[in-house]
Scaffold this active site. Structure first.
Site, PDB file in Angstrom:
ATOM      1  N   GLY A  94      17.306  66.278  -2.133  1.00  0.00           N
ATOM      2  CA  GLY A  94      18.185  66.371  -0.955  1.00  0.00           C
ATOM      3  C   GLY A  94      17.392  66.729   0.279  1.00  0.00           C
ATOM      4  N   GLY A  96      16.018  68.868   2.415  1.00  0.00           N
ATOM      5  CA  GLY A  96      15.707  70.299   2.464  1.00  0.00           C
ATOM      6  C   GLY A  96      15.260  70.728   3.843  1.00  0.00           C
ATOM      7  N   LYS A 117      13.881  66.066  11.665  1.00  0.00           N
ATOM      8  CA  LYS A 117      13.081  66.531  10.521  1.00  0.00           C
ATOM      9  C   LYS A 117      12.480  67.881  10.904  1.00  0.00           C
ATOM     10  CE  LYS A 117       9.548  64.752   7.372  1.00  0.00           C
ATOM     11  NZ  LYS A 117       8.719  63.604   7.011  1.00  0.00           N
ATOM     12  N   ASP A 129      11.472  76.577   3.929  1.00  0.00           N
ATOM     13  CA  ASP A 129      12.008  77.177   5.156  1.00  0.00           C
ATOM     14  C   ASP A 129      12.775  76.174   6.014  1.00  0.00           C
ATOM     15  OD1 ASP A 129       9.961  75.592   6.058  1.00  0.00           O
ATOM     16  OD2 ASP A 129       8.787  77.208   6.960  1.00  0.00           O
ATOM     17  N   ARG A 180      13.488  61.178  13.752  1.00  0.00           N
ATOM     18  CA  ARG A 180      13.151  59.954  13.012  1.00  0.00           C
ATOM     19  C   ARG A 180      14.286  58.951  13.142  1.00  0.00           C
ATOM     20  NH1 ARG A 180      10.889  60.685   7.009  1.00  0.00           N
ATOM     21  NH2 ARG A 180      12.961  61.383   6.434  1.00  0.00           N
ATOM     22  N   ARG A 187      18.154  56.078  -0.312  1.00  0.00           N
ATOM     23  CA  ARG A 187      16.950  55.962  -1.129  1.00  0.00           C
ATOM     24  C   ARG A 187      17.303  55.535  -2.548  1.00  0.00           C
ATOM     25  NH1 ARG A 187      13.925  60.558   1.380  1.00  0.00           N
ATOM     26  NH2 ARG A 187      15.168  61.027   3.215  1.00  0.00           N
ATOM     27  N   ASP A 256      12.488  59.147  -4.497  1.00  0.00           N
ATOM     28  CA  ASP A 256      13.219  59.622  -3.311  1.00  0.00           C
ATOM     29  C   ASP A 256      12.547  59.142  -2.028  1.00  0.00           C
ATOM     30  OD1 ASP A 256      11.282  61.569  -4.436  1.00  0.00           O
ATOM     31  OD2 ASP A 256      11.563  62.549  -2.507  1.00  0.00           O
ATOM     32  N   ASN A 257      11.337  58.667  -2.142  1.00  0.00           N
ATOM     33  CA  ASN A 257      10.622  58.172  -0.967  1.00  0.00           C
ATOM     34  C   ASN A 257      10.586  56.647  -0.929  1.00  0.00           C
ATOM     35  OD1 ASN A 257      10.130  60.775  -0.149  1.00  0.00           O
ATOM     36  ND2 ASN A 257       8.138  60.884  -1.166  1.00  0.00           N
TER      37      ASN A 257
HETATM   38  P1  AMP Z   1       8.699  65.237   0.555  1.00  0.00           P
HETATM   39  O1  AMP Z   1       7.458  65.679  -0.125  1.00  0.00           O
HETATM   40  O2  AMP Z   1       8.618  65.325   2.059  1.00  0.00           O
HETATM   41  O3  AMP Z   1       9.207  63.912   0.075  1.00  0.00           O
HETATM   42  O4  AMP Z   1       9.807  66.314   0.191  1.00  0.00           O
HETATM   43  C1  AMP Z   1      10.280  66.507  -1.110  1.00  0.00           C
HETATM   44  C2  AMP Z   1      11.464  67.450  -1.090  1.00  0.00           C
HETATM   45  O5  AMP Z   1      11.073  68.730  -0.599  1.00  0.00           O
HETATM   46  C3  AMP Z   1      12.606  67.000  -0.207  1.00  0.00           C
HETATM   47  O6  AMP Z   1      13.802  67.377  -0.832  1.00  0.00           O
HETATM   48  C4  AMP Z   1      12.387  67.778   1.059  1.00  0.00           C
HETATM   49  O7  AMP Z   1      13.564  67.943   1.799  1.00  0.00           O
HETATM   50  C5  AMP Z   1      11.877  69.105   0.504  1.00  0.00           C
HETATM   51  N1  AMP Z   1      11.045  69.847   1.482  1.00  0.00           N
HETATM   52  C6  AMP Z   1       9.809  69.546   1.928  1.00  0.00           C
HETATM   53  N2  AMP Z   1       9.378  70.464   2.810  1.00  0.00           N
HETATM   54  C7  AMP Z   1      10.356  71.393   2.934  1.00  0.00           C
HETATM   55  C8  AMP Z   1      10.535  72.595   3.683  1.00  0.00           C
HETATM   56  N3  AMP Z   1       9.592  73.039   4.509  1.00  0.00           N
HETATM   57  N4  AMP Z   1      11.696  73.273   3.532  1.00  0.00           N
HETATM   58  C9  AMP Z   1      12.650  72.834   2.709  1.00  0.00           C
HETATM   59  N5  AMP Z   1      12.560  71.720   1.966  1.00  0.00           N
HETATM   60  C10 AMP Z   1      11.435  71.002   2.067  1.00  0.00           C
HETATM   61 MG    MG Z   2      10.598  62.687   0.836  1.00  0.00          MG
END
Ligand code: AMP
Ligand code: MG
Length: 491
Positions: A94, A96, A117, A129, A180, A187, A256-257
Site C-alpha cells: 500500500g 506507505g 510522494k 515515516d 508524480r 499495479r 507492486d512496481n
Molecule cells: P518501494 O521500495 O518504494 O517500492 O516501496 C515499497 C513499500 O514500502 C511501499 O508500500 C511503500 O509505500 C513503502 N515505503 C517506502 N518508503 C517508505 C517510508 N519512508 N515510509 C513509509 N512507507 C514507505
Molecule cells: Mg513501489
C-alpha cells in the site's frame, strides 16, 4: 464568482474516479502539513500540458499544494491499498508514503493521477515515516524525465519541494515531496490485493474500472478480462523491450512496481548499464541478481503470471479452464517481447527490412561488447556517427570482420545509407543519464543548493537523440573506479 485565490486559477481540474471503487481499495486521508515548503523544481512543459498555470503553481498557494499544506478544489486525497511479491515473497504493502490527490483532466480530456510522494504516514506505512528525502526525489525526477525524453512510457515528475523538516535515514537528510503524474497507479499488486483480500465482486469492480480507464475498446469485447490480461502482457512486452534497448535496469521489479498502464514506475535503485554485461546489477539489496539486466524479460513474465493468477476467477468459472486460458495468454509474452526487441535492435543497426541472419549479427555484436568490456550506449553511438574511436572492441580483427558483414547487410536494402544512419540516430540515444552525471547533479543540489548542474543535465536528457555538440561532454565515461556503482531503494 469569487474563486479561492491561487487554487482555481491554477487550472486544477480534478476528478476522483478511483475513490468511487469499493472502500477496500483505499483509505481517505489528508497529507500531513510541513513547516516551510520551498519549490525546488517545477516541470513547466508538463504543467502546461496538464492545463496548469506555471506562474500560479510557483506562488505560495501553488507550492502549498505540492507540499500537502493545502489541497486543490475537488481533491479527495487517499492512500491506495495494494500487495505485491517483493523479491519473490508476497506481502501486504500500500501507499506507505504517497497520497493520490485526484485525477487531473487535461484540456485535451486526458486523465492523469496526481500523486504526492512523501506527504506523511498512512495506514500502510508499517514502520516507515511516510516521508521522502531530497536526493532520491530529485533522482526520480531526473531519471523519469530522461525516460520520457527517450520515448519510454513512464510516470512523470511535476515538481519537487523541500518541506523544512529533516528525515532520518542513515544520516539526517533534507525532507522533500515529489509530485508524480501517472496514467494511473494501478499495479499488478493492486490486483493481487483484490484477489487475496477482496470478494470476486470487488476484484471484478477493479478489473472493470481498469478496462474503462486504460482499455475501453477491450471493455466492450466478448471476454473483457482475457483482453485485459492480453493488453497488459502486450504493454509490458513493449516496455521491457524498450528498457533493454537503452540499457535501463529497473532494479526492483517487484509486482507492486509493475503498472497495468505499461508505464515505468518507481525509480528507486534503477540505473543505466554502462559496460555491456547481462549480469549487471546496481541495487545494493539485489544480492542474487534477480533483477539483473539480462533477467528483466524473464521477471516480467513471472510478474505477469502473478497478474494472471489474480484474474483467474474472472477468466472462467471453472478453475482448470481459467488456468488454461491464463497459461495460453502468458505464453505469448516471450514471442511478443522478442519481436519488439528484434525490431528495436534492427533499428539500432540501421536495418529497415528483415533478413534471416539479423539476429545472429546482433548477438555477435553484443557478444563482442561483453568480451571486450564495451560501453553499451557509446558503442551504438559510435556506429551511428560512423566514427569508431580507439576502444578495445573497435581495434580488434573480430570487430573489423563483423563491421564488414554489417555494412554489406545494410547496403543490400533498398534504403540509402543516409536513411540507415538517420534511423540509427533516432534509435540510439547519444546521451543517457550516466550514473556519475546523475550523482554530480544530486551532490550539487543536495549538498550545496546549486540546482544549475541538474538543470543542465535535464536539458540535455530531454533530447537524447539530438546528436548536438552540447551532448558530447555528457557521453564521456567516468574515471575507472574500483568501487562498483551502487543504488538504494526505499530511501
Ligand atoms: P518501494 O521500495 O518504494 O517500492 O516501496 C515499497 C513499500 O514500502 C511501499 O508500500 C511503500 O509505500 C513503502 N515505503 C517506502 N518508503 C517508505 C517510508 N519512508 N515510509 C513509509 N512507507 C514507505
Ligand atoms: Mg513501489
Amino acid at each position: 464568482m469569487v474563486e479561492r485565490k491561487g487554487i482555481i486559477e491554477t487550472g486544477w481540474n480534478l476528478d476522483n474516479s478511483y475513490a468511487r471503487l469499493p472502500k477496500l481499495f483505499f483509505t481517505n486521508l489528508s497529507p500531513t502539513p510541513v513547516p516551510s515548503p520551498r519549490l525546488i523544481i517545477l516541470n513547466d512543459a508538463l504543467a502546461t500540458s496538464l492545463g496548469l498555470n506555471v506562474q500560479s503553481l510557483q506562488s505560495n498557494d501553488g507550492v502549498a499544494v505540492f507540499a500537502g499544506n493545502d489541497i486543490p478544489e475537488a481533491a479527495l486525497p487517499l492512500a491506495q491499498a495494494y500487495a505485491g511479491h517483493q523479491f519473490g515473497y508476497f506481502t501486504m504493502l500500500g501507499d506507505g508514503r504517497a497520497l493520490l490527490l485526484g485525477e487531473q483532466i487535461t484540456p485535451q480530456g486526458q486523465r492523469f493521477d496526481i500523486q504526492l510522494k512523501g506527504p506523511g504516514k498512512t495506514p500502510y506505512s508499517r514502520g516507515g515515516d511516510g516521508r521522502a528525502a531530497l536526493g532520491p526525489m530529485l533522482r526520480e525526477y531526473i531519471i523519469s524525465e530522461a525516460m520520457h525524453g527517450l520515448g519510454i512510457p513512464t510516470t512523470r515528475s511535476l515538481a519537487v519541494v523541500t518541506t523544512g523538516e529533516s528525515v532520518i535515514r542513515e544520516t539526517e537528510q533534507t525532507g522533500a515531496i515529489l509530485t508524480r503524474v501517472a496514467a494511473s497507479h494501478i499495479r499488478v499488486g493492486t490486483f493481487q490485493y483484490a484477489s487475496k483480500w477482496g470478494t470476486v465482486q470487488e476484484l471484478q469492480a477493479l478489473a472493470d474500472y481498469t478496462l474503462q480507464r486504460h482499455f475501453p475498446e477491450a471493455a466492450a469485447g466478448d471476454n473483457p478480462y482475457l483482453l485485459l490480461l492480453k493488453e497488459v502482457i502486450k504493454g509490458q512486452a513493449l516496455l521491457i523491450a524498450k528498457w533493454q534497448l537503452v540499457g535501463f535496469i529497473h532494479g526492483v521489479m517487484n509486482t507492486d512496481n509493475m503498472t497495468i498502464s505499461g508505464e515505468t514506475i518507481d525509480y528507486g535503485p534503477c540505473a543505466f548499464m554502462d559496460t555491456y554485461d547481462p549480469a549487471t546489477v546496481f541495487s545494493s539489496i539485489d544480492a542474487h541478481g534477480r533483477y539483473a539486466y539480462g533477467n528483466q524479460p524473464h521477471i516480467a513474465a513471472w510478474n505477469l503470471a502473478r497478474f494472471a493468477e489474480a484474474l483467474l476467477p474472472l477468466l472462467h468459472h471453472d478453475e482448470s479452464q481459467a488456468v488454461k486460458i491464463a497459461e495460453d495468454a502468458i505464453s505469448d509474452f516471450d514471442e511478443l517481447y522478442h519481436s519488439n526487441w528484434l525490431e528495436g535492435m534492427r533499428a539500432k543497426l540501421g536495418m529497415f527490412n528483415q533478413e534471416q541472419q539479423d539476429e545472429s549479427l546482433i548477438e555477435d555484436l553484443l557478444g563482442m561488447m561483453k568480451k571486450y568490456g564495451a560501453d553499451y550506449t557509446n558503442t551504438f553511438r559510435a556506429l551511428t556517427f560512423d566514427k569508431l574511436e580507439d576502444t578495445a572492441l573497435f581495434g580488434t580483427k573480430e570487430f573489423a570482420q563483423w563491421y564488414e558483414i554489417w555494412q554489406d547487410r545494410i547496403s543490400r536494402q533498398k534504403e540509402s545509407k543516409e536513411r540507415s544512419y538517420e534511423l540509427m540516430k533516432s534509435s540510439n540515444p547519444a546521451v543517457i543519464p550516466r550514473n556519475h552525471r546523475v550523482e554530480e547533479a544530486l551532490e550539487a543540489a543536495v549538498k550545496y543548493g546549486d540546482y544549475s548542474v541538474m538543470e543542465r543535465l535535464l536539458a540535455v536528457l530531454a533530447c537524447p537523440y539530438a546528436y548536438s555538440s552540447e551532448q558530447i561532454e555528457y557521453s564521456t565515461l567516468p574515471a575507472k573506479s574500483d568501487r562498483p556503482y551502487r543504488t538504494f531503494c526505499g530511501t
